[in-house]
Design a protein around this motif. Structure first.
Motif, PDB file in Angstrom:
ATOM      1  N   MET A  70      -3.653   8.462   0.300  1.00 30.65           N
ATOM      2  CA  MET A  70      -2.299   7.693   0.105  1.00 30.65           C
ATOM      3  C   MET A  70      -1.299   8.732  -0.338  1.00 30.65           C
ATOM      4  O   MET A  70      -0.545   8.908   0.429  1.00 30.65           O
ATOM      5  N   CYS A  71      -1.714   9.487  -1.349  1.00 29.44           N
ATOM      6  CA  CYS A  71      -0.636  10.315  -1.872  1.00 29.44           C
ATOM      7  C   CYS A  71      -0.253  11.629  -0.995  1.00 29.44           C
ATOM      8  O   CYS A  71       0.612  12.030  -1.030  1.00 29.44           O
ATOM      9  N   ARG A  72      -1.238  12.020  -0.645  1.00 27.27           N
ATOM     10  CA  ARG A  72      -1.309  13.187   0.515  1.00 27.27           C
ATOM     11  C   ARG A  72      -0.757  12.723   1.762  1.00 27.27           C
ATOM     12  O   ARG A  72      -0.035  13.675   2.350  1.00 27.27           O
ATOM     13  N   GLU A  73      -1.119  11.684   2.234  1.00 27.75           N
ATOM     14  CA  GLU A  73      -1.060  11.816   3.751  1.00 27.75           C
ATOM     15  C   GLU A  73       0.291  10.548   4.212  1.00 27.75           C
ATOM     16  O   GLU A  73       0.567  10.510   5.225  1.00 27.75           O
ATOM     17  N   CYS A  74       0.601   9.753   3.172  1.00 28.08           N
ATOM     18  CA  CYS A  74       1.480   8.704   3.621  1.00 28.08           C
ATOM     19  C   CYS A  74       3.016   9.323   3.537  1.00 28.08           C
ATOM     20  O   CYS A  74       3.373  10.045   2.640  1.00 28.08           O
ATOM     21  N   ASP A  75       3.677   8.775   4.355  1.00 26.49           N
ATOM     22  CA  ASP A  75       5.067   9.150   4.339  1.00 26.49           C
ATOM     23  C   ASP A  75       6.171   8.345   3.540  1.00 26.49           C
ATOM     24  O   ASP A  75       7.168   8.858   2.995  1.00 26.49           O
ATOM     25  N   ASN A  76       5.845   7.163   3.446  1.00 25.71           N
ATOM     26  CA  ASN A  76       6.649   6.294   2.490  1.00 25.71           C
ATOM     27  C   ASN A  76       6.378   5.878   1.151  1.00 25.71           C
ATOM     28  O   ASN A  76       5.228   6.330   0.663  1.00 25.71           O
ATOM     29  N   ALA A  77       7.308   5.840   0.360  1.00 30.63           N
ATOM     30  CA  ALA A  77       7.313   6.012  -1.197  1.00 30.63           C
ATOM     31  C   ALA A  77       6.348   4.711  -1.478  1.00 30.63           C
ATOM     32  O   ALA A  77       5.672   4.860  -2.361  1.00 30.63           O
ATOM     33  N   ARG A  78       6.247   3.537  -0.814  1.00 31.90           N
ATOM     34  CA  ARG A  78       5.485   2.410  -1.339  1.00 31.90           C
ATOM     35  C   ARG A  78       4.089   2.838  -1.339  1.00 31.90           C
ATOM     36  O   ARG A  78       3.360   2.686  -2.341  1.00 31.90           O
ATOM     37  N   ASP A  79       3.684   3.560  -0.334  1.00 32.68           N
ATOM     38  CA  ASP A  79       2.343   3.949  -0.066  1.00 32.68           C
ATOM     39  C   ASP A  79       1.743   4.948  -1.120  1.00 32.68           C
ATOM     40  O   ASP A  79       0.753   5.124  -1.784  1.00 32.68           O
ATOM     41  N   ARG A  80       2.717   5.989  -1.379  1.00 33.15           N
ATOM     42  CA  ARG A  80       2.498   6.827  -2.296  1.00 33.15           C
ATOM     43  C   ARG A  80       2.364   6.300  -3.871  1.00 33.15           C
ATOM     44  O   ARG A  80       1.631   6.739  -4.485  1.00 33.15           O
ATOM     45  N   ARG A  81       3.047   5.366  -4.158  1.00 38.07           N
ATOM     46  CA  ARG A  81       3.163   4.676  -5.509  1.00 38.07           C
ATOM     47  C   ARG A  81       1.811   3.897  -5.488  1.00 38.07           C
ATOM     48  O   ARG A  81       1.181   4.043  -6.550  1.00 38.07           O
ATOM     49  N   ILE A  82       1.433   3.216  -4.458  1.00 34.11           N
ATOM     50  CA  ILE A  82      -0.023   2.619  -4.357  1.00 34.11           C
ATOM     51  C   ILE A  82      -1.112   3.342  -4.505  1.00 34.11           C
ATOM     52  O   ILE A  82      -1.979   3.439  -5.597  1.00 34.11           O
ATOM     53  N   GLY A  83      -0.940   4.595  -4.063  1.00 35.01           N
ATOM     54  CA  GLY A  83      -1.963   5.557  -4.239  1.00 35.01           C
ATOM     55  C   GLY A  83      -1.988   6.399  -5.539  1.00 35.01           C
ATOM     56  O   GLY A  83      -2.976   6.303  -6.124  1.00 35.01           O
ATOM     57  N   GLN A  84      -0.924   6.430  -6.279  1.00 34.74           N
ATOM     58  CA  GLN A  84      -1.110   6.994  -7.492  1.00 34.74           C
ATOM     59  C   GLN A  84      -1.412   5.626  -8.616  1.00 34.74           C
ATOM     60  O   GLN A  84      -1.949   6.120  -9.333  1.00 34.74           O
ATOM     61  N   ASP A  85      -1.403   4.521  -8.292  1.00 39.53           N
ATOM     62  CA  ASP A  85      -1.869   3.698  -9.053  1.00 39.53           C
ATOM     63  C   ASP A  85      -3.340   3.398  -8.812  1.00 39.53           C
ATOM     64  O   ASP A  85      -3.976   3.508  -9.949  1.00 39.53           O
ATOM     65  N   LEU A  86      -3.744   3.573  -7.593  1.00 41.02           N
ATOM     66  CA  LEU A  86      -5.201   3.666  -7.454  1.00 41.02           C
ATOM     67  C   LEU A  86      -5.826   4.862  -8.121  1.00 41.02           C
ATOM     68  O   LEU A  86      -6.893   4.831  -8.899  1.00 41.02           O
ATOM     69  N   LEU A  87      -5.118   6.033  -8.331  1.00 40.95           N
ATOM     70  CA  LEU A  87      -5.579   7.038  -8.986  1.00 40.95           C
ATOM     71  C   LEU A  87      -5.635   7.004 -10.575  1.00 40.95           C
ATOM     72  O   LEU A  87      -6.652   7.432 -11.257  1.00 40.95           O
ATOM     73  N   ARG A  88      -4.496   6.388 -11.013  1.00 34.31           N
ATOM     74  CA  ARG A  88      -4.455   6.187 -12.478  1.00 34.31           C
ATOM     75  C   ARG A  88      -5.685   5.196 -12.739  1.00 34.31           C
ATOM     76  O   ARG A  88      -6.085   5.412 -13.826  1.00 34.31           O
TER      77      ARG A  88
END
Length: 107
Positions: A70-88
């Motif tokens: 999600m952090c690498r491939e998603c274009d919108n900020a919401r999906d990147r934020r969710i990806g960062q939460d999963l990584l955390r």
């Protein structure tokens, strides 16, 4: 014909991973790691869908892999934020790949 299932005693510290979650994770990892398939957006979408349920249920490897995707491939900020939460979440559980990725993401 009835089959009796043997009771499996699982330790309370290690959550058991059901065979269907394990299978979907293995398929998703195979798709993402495949040299021919892993670069195609449709394949990444399918792999993300396969990783979604195990990640929600707390499987650390799925959280790490889906967060990276999600952090690498998603274009919108919401999906990147969710990806960062999963990584955390995965990093807190001790996943080294997620910890390295967070070092790259949160610079």
């Amino acid at each position: 014909m009835k089959f009796r299932s043997s009771s499996v005693s699982s330790s309370p510290t290690a959550p058991a991973v059901s065979p269907t979650k394990r299978f979907s994770m293995r398929v998703a990892e195979w798709l993402l790691d495949s040299p021919r398939l892993g670069d195609k957006p449709q394949v990444k979408h399918i792999a993300g869908r396969l990783l979604k349920m195990p990640a929600r249920e707390g499987v650390v490897a799925a959280q790490s892999r889906l967060g990276q995707l999600m952090c690498r491939e998603c274009d919108n900020a919401r999906d990147r934020r969710i990806g960062q939460d999963l990584l955390r979440q995965a990093a807190r559980a001790g996943d080294r790949r997620a910890q390295r990725e967070l070092g790259l993401v949160e610079d």
